[in-house]
Motif scaffolding. Sequence first.
Motif, PDB file in Angstrom:
ATOM      1  N   ALA A 106       0.826  -1.401   0.051  1.00 59.81           N
ATOM      2  CA  ALA A 106       0.007   0.044  -0.029  1.00 59.81           C
ATOM      3  C   ALA A 106       0.914   1.297  -0.094  1.00 59.81           C
ATOM      4  O   ALA A 106       0.517   2.234  -0.447  1.00 59.81           O
ATOM      5  N   LYS A 107       1.894   1.206   0.438  1.00 60.44           N
ATOM      6  CA  LYS A 107       2.889   2.240   0.727  1.00 60.44           C
ATOM      7  C   LYS A 107       3.198   3.076  -0.476  1.00 60.44           C
ATOM      8  O   LYS A 107       3.226   4.354  -0.583  1.00 60.44           O
TER       9      LYS A 107
ATOM     10  N   ASN B 141      -3.966   4.043  12.176  1.00 60.93           N
ATOM     11  CA  ASN B 141      -2.643   3.719  12.827  1.00 60.93           C
ATOM     12  C   ASN B 141      -1.980   5.149  13.377  1.00 60.93           C
ATOM     13  O   ASN B 141      -1.988   6.016  12.458  1.00 60.93           O
TER      14      ASN B 141
ATOM     15  N   ARG C 221       4.559  -7.829  -0.232  1.00 65.19           N
ATOM     16  CA  ARG C 221       4.443  -6.684  -0.789  1.00 65.19           C
ATOM     17  C   ARG C 221       3.448  -6.610  -2.009  1.00 65.19           C
ATOM     18  O   ARG C 221       3.819  -6.850  -2.965  1.00 65.19           O
TER      19      ARG C 221
ATOM     20  N   ASP D 260      -6.763   6.114   3.193  1.00 63.04           N
ATOM     21  CA  ASP D 260      -5.968   4.996   3.537  1.00 63.04           C
ATOM     22  C   ASP D 260      -6.852   3.832   4.290  1.00 63.04           C
ATOM     23  O   ASP D 260      -6.926   4.055   5.664  1.00 63.04           O
TER      24      ASP D 260
ATOM     25  N   TYR E  90      -6.535  -0.679   6.997  1.00 64.32           N
ATOM     26  CA  TYR E  90      -7.101  -1.804   8.314  1.00 64.32           C
ATOM     27  C   TYR E  90      -8.801  -2.011   8.154  1.00 64.32           C
ATOM     28  O   TYR E  90      -9.159  -2.350   9.156  1.00 64.32           O
TER      29      TYR E  90
ATOM     30  N   SER F  88      -1.300  -6.628   3.242  1.00 64.10           N
ATOM     31  CA  SER F  88      -0.498  -6.726   4.344  1.00 64.10           C
ATOM     32  C   SER F  88      -1.231  -7.183   5.572  1.00 64.10           C
ATOM     33  O   SER F  88      -0.609  -8.260   6.469  1.00 64.10           O
ATOM     34  N   LYS F  89      -1.980  -6.617   5.907  1.00 65.07           N
ATOM     35  CA  LYS F  89      -2.574  -6.502   7.357  1.00 65.07           C
ATOM     36  C   LYS F  89      -3.590  -7.898   7.411  1.00 65.07           C
ATOM     37  O   LYS F  89      -3.643  -8.535   8.192  1.00 65.07           O
TER      38      LYS F  89
HETATM   39  C1  LIG Z   1      -1.753   3.061   7.962  1.00 61.70           C
HETATM   40  C2  LIG Z   1      -0.832   2.487   7.102  1.00 61.70           C
HETATM   41  N1  LIG Z   1      -0.813   2.649   5.764  1.00 61.70           N
HETATM   42  C3  LIG Z   1       0.082   2.015   5.045  1.00 61.70           C
HETATM   43  C4  LIG Z   1       0.873   0.954   5.627  1.00 61.70           C
HETATM   44  C5  LIG Z   1       1.669   0.297   4.607  1.00 61.70           C
HETATM   45  O1  LIG Z   1       1.071  -1.008   4.280  1.00 61.70           O
HETATM   46  P1  LIG Z   1       1.942  -1.857   3.284  1.00 61.70           P
HETATM   47  O2  LIG Z   1       2.808  -2.965   3.916  1.00 61.70           O
HETATM   48  O3  LIG Z   1       0.840  -2.674   2.717  1.00 61.70           O
HETATM   49  O4  LIG Z   1       2.771  -1.274   2.325  1.00 61.70           O
HETATM   50  C6  LIG Z   1       0.806   0.749   6.805  1.00 61.70           C
HETATM   51  C7  LIG Z   1       1.648  -0.278   7.499  1.00 61.70           C
HETATM   52  O5  LIG Z   1       2.133  -0.336   8.588  1.00 61.70           O
HETATM   53  C8  LIG Z   1       0.042   1.475   7.797  1.00 61.70           C
HETATM   54  O6  LIG Z   1      -0.077   1.356   9.132  1.00 61.70           O
END
Ligand SMILES: Cc1ncc(COP(=O)(O)O)c(C=O)c1O
Length: 394
Positions: free
Chosen positions: A102-103, A177, A246, A205, A208, A237-238
């Motif tokens: 997602a990053k 987060n 990734r 975003d 979660y 990821s989560k």
């Molecule tokens: C709020 C938030 N957005 C994005 C990410 C990144 O996720 P990814 O591992 O899919 O890149 C995280 C990871 O900790 C996150 O907490």
Amino acid sequence: MSGPRLSEGMARLGTETAFEVLARARALEAAGREVIHLEIGEPDFPTPEHIVEAGVRALRDGHTHYCPAPGLPLLREACADHLSRHRGVSVLPERVIVAPGAKPFLLFGLVATCDPGDEVVYPNPGFPIYESVIRWAGAIPVPLPLTEETGFTFSADDLAARLGPRTKLVILNSPANPTGGVVGPALNAEIAALLRDHSCWILSDEIYSEMLYDDQHDSIAGHDGLLERTILVDGFSKTFAMTGWRLGYAAVPAALVEPLTRLLINSVSCTAPAVQLAGVAALSGPRHEVESMLNEFRRRRDTVVPSLNAVPGISCATPRGAFYAFPNIAGTGLGSKELADRLLDEAGVAVLAGSAFGSYGEGYLRLSYANSLENLEAGIEAIRKVLSAERPIV
Ligand SMILES: Cc1ncc(COP(=O)(O)O)c(C=O)c1O
């Protein structure tokens, strides 16, 4: 002659403290110390077996080459279908873009939409990458404070006060987060009404979104007309315990499909196709492992919060989503960074300072409860001992 200098932008680019604290904790472990890891935000469960199998099968079947930059049609269809069914937003596959996590959408979302001097409203305390990429892009960060009094959300008035003619992008994150705060349909409707009068992009975003304990997720993109302005970010990821694979995706406005694809072509070319096929299996396969992970997180939350509240000087609100506790440490008389450092050095408990998530996180810690109940209980007991030694209970 002095050596060549770094770019100016590098001085503005921040980082994610979780990785730094993890490195410090690992160094202590290498020196023989035991550390309880409550710093890193990744599920401690293995990726469900059927997803691993799909990835391995895809590699064996020869999916080992470049593939289309915005993603395999099969995964884009599965993501669109998933969003349409579970998010209440009707998304076409050609609007879905796949990336390695997602990053990348946080960085590329900024690059695609903001010029130097544009204002970006973002949650604070919030995921540190938001402020980092805003600053790197030369845009102006406008923090939207998340307060304990509002359940770590904000009021529509708080947001309205930060919107102006230079607002180019509003970043939202629910569940959040590091706080576990959740924005529900009523506040989203108010936000939508406010943003209707502002010609800005929205980056929502929602990584979660499938980790809510009591509520149904509500996406801002589902509110009148905002889908056409929203980069809805999600990933694997989560929800599926796939941090190391990734894999992430975003549903994006028509005008951003080509720019974001071009950014992918300029950076990663594409996302590993075998990983994408594992993602198809995740979205289309059985859900019981996702449900049991969430149940286990709920069980831990329901232990961690009362245990933290029993520690002198600490009070902890109950997070409604994600897997982080965000205790208020004002009663300890210590600063966030000072306490986090001391907990690692003196008690071998790795946590993050609330201030690592922005200035409004001062006075808090973040504990990830993606660890066993046994370790969580031992970690909180060690925290209690450090604080009792600091402030003898009378
Ligand atoms: C709020 C938030 N957005 C994005 C990410 C990144 O996720 P990814 O591992 O899919 O890149 C995280 C990871 O900790 C996150 O907490």
